[in-house]
Design an enzyme around this catalytic site. Structure first.
Site, mmCIF file in Angstrom:
data_model
loop_
_atom_site.group_PDB
_atom_site.id
_atom_site.type_symbol
_atom_site.label_atom_id
_atom_site.label_comp_id
_atom_site.label_asym_id
_atom_site.label_seq_id
_atom_site.Cartn_x
_atom_site.Cartn_y
_atom_site.Cartn_z
ATOM 1 C CB CYS A 46 -0.911 0.022 1.229
ATOM 2 S SG CYS A 46 -2.109 -1.309 1.250
HETATM 3 C C1 BEZ Z 1 0.477 -4.523 1.802
HETATM 4 O O1 BEZ Z 1 0.010 -3.458 1.445
HETATM 5 O O2 BEZ Z 1 1.671 -4.768 1.760
HETATM 6 C C2 BEZ Z 1 -0.434 -5.590 2.309
HETATM 7 C C3 BEZ Z 1 -1.635 -5.249 2.915
HETATM 8 C C4 BEZ Z 1 -2.454 -6.244 3.399
HETATM 9 C C5 BEZ Z 1 -2.085 -7.568 3.237
HETATM 10 C C6 BEZ Z 1 -0.911 -7.897 2.581
HETATM 11 C C7 BEZ Z 1 -0.067 -6.906 2.119
#
Ligand code: BEZ
Length: 212
Positions: A46
Site C-alpha cells: 500500500c
Molecule cells: C500490503 O500493502 O503490503 C499488504 C496489505 C495487506 C495484506 C498484505 C499486504
C-alpha cells in the site's frame, strides 16, 4: 449493497478524509474520478501504491481525473502514514485519503470481501465519468499491487471512446491505431474518419487515433 456494475451511478457518500469532510459527487464536480481502496495503513505494498499515485497525480490531473483513496483505518493513522509515504516514496501525497473506520463506504462499494479478509478492504478501483456513472471496476488481492500505468491507459481509452465511434484494441496505447465500432457503416467512414482506414475484415476496420 449489491455489486456495483458498469453503467451504474456511483453511490454518493459523505466522507472524513485527510483533506476534510467531503460529499463525493460534489467533490467530483465535472471531473472524472478514481476511487481506490487499499487494505491497511503502514503496510508495504500500500505504501508503494499510494506513493505511485502521488507521483502520477499530474498525469491524472492532465486527464481531468480526481483521485481519492480509502481505507478502513482512522484519520490520525492516515496522517502519520502519509509522512512515511512521502519520505520513502520521494513524493508528496496531495490527494485525499478517506478514513472509513465504520466501513460504511467500503460496504457501499462492495470493497469488503470477507472470504479474502474479514477486516480489510481488497484493492478495488472505480473509475467514474463526469456523468457519475461507473466506467471501470477492478478488484485485486492484497498481495498484488496495482499497475497505475494501466489505469492511465484505460482512462485514455474511456475518454477517447466517449467522444468517437471507436474502441481500443488489445494492448493499445495512446497514439496508436484504433478500431472503428461495428455500428459505423462503411459508407460513413470516409466522412467520419478522414485520416483513412484499413478494412482488414468487414468487422475489423482500423483507423489512426482520431484526436491525435
Ligand atoms: C500490503 O500493502 O503490503 C499488504 C496489505 C495487506 C495484506 C498484505 C499486504
Amino acid at each position: 449493497m449489491a455489486t456495483i456494475r458498469l453503467g451504474d451511478t456511483a453511490p454518493d457518500f459523505t466522507a472524513q478524509t485527510t483533506q476534510g469532510t467531503l460529499q463525493f459527487h460534489e467533490w467530483l464536480g465535472a471531473s472524472w474520478g478514481v476511487l481506490f481502496s487499499h487494505p491497511a495503513d503502514f503496510t508495504p505494498v500500500c505504501t508503494t501504491e499510494l506513493g505511485t499515485v502521488a507521483n502520477y497525480h499530474p498525469e491524472f490531473t492532465k486527464r481531468n481525473a480526481k483521485v481519492i483513496a480509502l481505507s478502513v483505518d482512522g484519520i490520525d493513522s492516515h496522517h502519520e502514514w502519509i509522512k512515511d509515504i512521502n519520505e520513502t516514496q520521494n513524493t508528496t501525497v496531495d490527494f485525499p485519503i478517506i478514513a472509513d473506520e465504520s466501513k460504511e463506504i467500503a460496504l457501499l462499494y462492495d470493497m469488503m470481501h470477507p472470504n479474502a479478509s474479514e477486516k480489510a478492504t481488497v484493492r478495488s478501483v472505480f473509475v467514474i465519468g463526469p456523468d457519475k456513472k461507473v466506467k471501470l471496476t477492478l478488484t485485486y488481492p492484497a498481495s498484488t499491487g496495482r499497475n497505475f500505468d494501466e489505469l492511465l491507459r484505460v482512462i485514455d481509452s474511456l475518454q477517447l471512446t466517449a467522444n468517437y465511434a471507436v474502441a481500443t484494441p488489445a494492448n493499445w496505447k495512446d497514439g496508436e491505431n484504433v478500431v472503428i465500432t461495428p455500428a459505423v457503416p462503411d459508407d460513413e467512414i470516409a466522412t467520419r474518419f478522414p485520416k483513412g482506414y484499413d478494412r482488414v475484415k468487414p468487422y475489423l476496420r482500423m483507423t489512426p487515433q482520431p484526436n491525435k
